[in-house]
Scaffold this motif. Structure first.
Motif, mmCIF file in Angstrom:
data_model
loop_
_atom_site.group_PDB
_atom_site.id
_atom_site.type_symbol
_atom_site.label_atom_id
_atom_site.label_comp_id
_atom_site.label_asym_id
_atom_site.label_seq_id
_atom_site.Cartn_x
_atom_site.Cartn_y
_atom_site.Cartn_z
ATOM 1 N N ALA A 5 26.498 4.757 35.268
ATOM 2 C CA ALA A 5 26.026 3.566 35.135
ATOM 3 C C ALA A 5 26.923 2.513 34.057
ATOM 4 C CB ALA A 5 24.508 3.440 35.008
ATOM 5 N N LEU A 6 26.906 3.344 32.958
ATOM 6 C CA LEU A 6 27.832 2.709 31.868
ATOM 7 C C LEU A 6 29.303 2.297 32.370
ATOM 8 C CD1 LEU A 6 26.422 4.757 28.779
ATOM 9 C CD2 LEU A 6 26.068 2.253 29.276
ATOM 10 N N LYS A 7 29.640 3.212 33.231
ATOM 11 C CA LYS A 7 31.175 2.799 33.721
ATOM 12 C C LYS A 7 30.801 1.977 34.972
ATOM 13 C CE LYS A 7 32.755 7.541 33.109
ATOM 14 N NZ LYS A 7 33.121 8.643 33.698
ATOM 15 N N CYS A 8 29.838 1.486 35.304
ATOM 16 C CA CYS A 8 29.329 0.464 36.394
ATOM 17 C C CYS A 8 29.722 1.218 37.715
ATOM 18 C CB CYS A 8 30.185 -0.776 36.153
ATOM 19 S SG CYS A 8 29.580 -1.665 34.900
ATOM 20 N N ASN A 9 29.745 2.324 37.990
ATOM 21 C CA ASN A 9 30.232 3.082 39.214
ATOM 22 C C ASN A 9 28.609 3.306 39.680
ATOM 23 O OD1 ASN A 9 32.716 3.475 38.482
ATOM 24 N ND2 ASN A 9 32.564 5.304 37.636
ATOM 25 N N ASP A 10 28.753 3.544 41.064
ATOM 26 C CA ASP A 10 27.598 3.775 41.956
ATOM 27 C C ASP A 10 26.996 5.140 41.507
ATOM 28 O OD1 ASP A 10 25.577 4.067 44.048
ATOM 29 O OD2 ASP A 10 26.889 4.623 45.383
ATOM 30 N N PHE A 11 25.884 5.485 41.172
ATOM 31 C CA PHE A 11 25.158 6.616 40.774
ATOM 32 C C PHE A 11 24.013 6.956 41.842
ATOM 33 C CE2 PHE A 11 23.006 3.135 38.388
ATOM 34 C CZ PHE A 11 21.585 3.502 38.563
ATOM 35 N N SER A 12 23.967 6.444 42.804
ATOM 36 C CA SER A 12 22.882 6.561 43.759
ATOM 37 C C SER A 12 22.841 7.898 44.296
ATOM 38 C CB SER A 12 22.753 5.415 44.861
ATOM 39 O OG SER A 12 24.157 5.815 45.656
ATOM 40 N N HIS A 13 23.850 8.456 44.348
ATOM 41 C CA HIS A 13 23.883 9.972 44.788
ATOM 42 C C HIS A 13 23.369 10.961 43.961
ATOM 43 C CE1 HIS A 13 27.483 9.455 42.337
ATOM 44 N NE2 HIS A 13 27.595 10.655 42.527
ATOM 45 N N MET A 14 23.163 10.495 42.647
ATOM 46 C CA MET A 14 22.570 11.281 41.515
ATOM 47 C C MET A 14 21.313 11.133 41.226
ATOM 48 S SD MET A 14 25.689 10.684 38.779
ATOM 49 C CE MET A 14 26.814 11.914 38.509
ATOM 50 N N LEU A 15 20.731 9.911 41.929
ATOM 51 C CA LEU A 15 19.316 9.579 41.585
ATOM 52 C C LEU A 15 18.298 10.076 42.392
ATOM 53 C CD1 LEU A 15 17.388 7.394 40.302
ATOM 54 C CD2 LEU A 15 18.153 5.805 41.865
ATOM 55 N N GLU A 16 17.205 10.691 42.228
ATOM 56 C CA GLU A 16 16.226 11.122 42.777
ATOM 57 C C GLU A 16 15.135 10.089 43.111
ATOM 58 O OE1 GLU A 16 13.646 12.597 45.078
ATOM 59 O OE2 GLU A 16 15.162 14.199 44.447
ATOM 60 N N LEU A 17 15.154 9.318 44.201
ATOM 61 C CA LEU A 17 14.116 8.348 44.435
ATOM 62 C C LEU A 17 12.732 8.414 44.375
ATOM 63 C CD1 LEU A 17 16.304 6.738 47.496
ATOM 64 C CD2 LEU A 17 16.316 6.231 44.829
#
Length: 106
Positions: A5-17
């Motif tokens: 997130a700090l790199k402004c990259n998509d992190f959705s694949h790491m996120l447990e919804l």
């Protein structure tokens, strides 16, 4: 996740919804409070934990859709997510200390 997130990259694949499926969520579900103080603490932990998941989910969605730029991401992390993380750590520490005290009294 935070690093991405700090790199402004998509992190959705790491996120447990689902906040009930991560390790803290499982702990909350499995924990049986031995007294009222523990019950109050675990309820507050659950509230902050769910809010944290919600904030990360919103940030991820906004990042993927291009609704935020890098400065916005960093600002939200600093103003909303980091304080929630700190509060969660403090509450978990309070619960741990309280449970240790209870155990010592037995």
């Amino acid at each position: 996740m935070i690093k991405e997130a700090l790199k402004c990259n998509d992190f959705s694949h790491m996120l447990e919804l689902d906040h009930t499926k991560c390790s803290i969520g499982q702990f909350i579900l499995d924990f049986t409070p031995p007294d009222e103080t523990s019950k109050r603490l675990i309820e507050e932990i659950a509230r902050i934990h769910e809010k944290l998941h919600s904030e990360f989910r919103k940030l991820s969605e906004d990042l993927k859709s291009g609704q935020v730029d890098c400065e916005d991401v960093k600002k939200r992390l600093k103003q909303r997510l980091f304080p929630l993380l700190n509060e969660l750590v403090d509450l978990l520490t309070d619960l741990s200390n309280h449970l240790e005290k209870l155990e010592a009294e037995r």
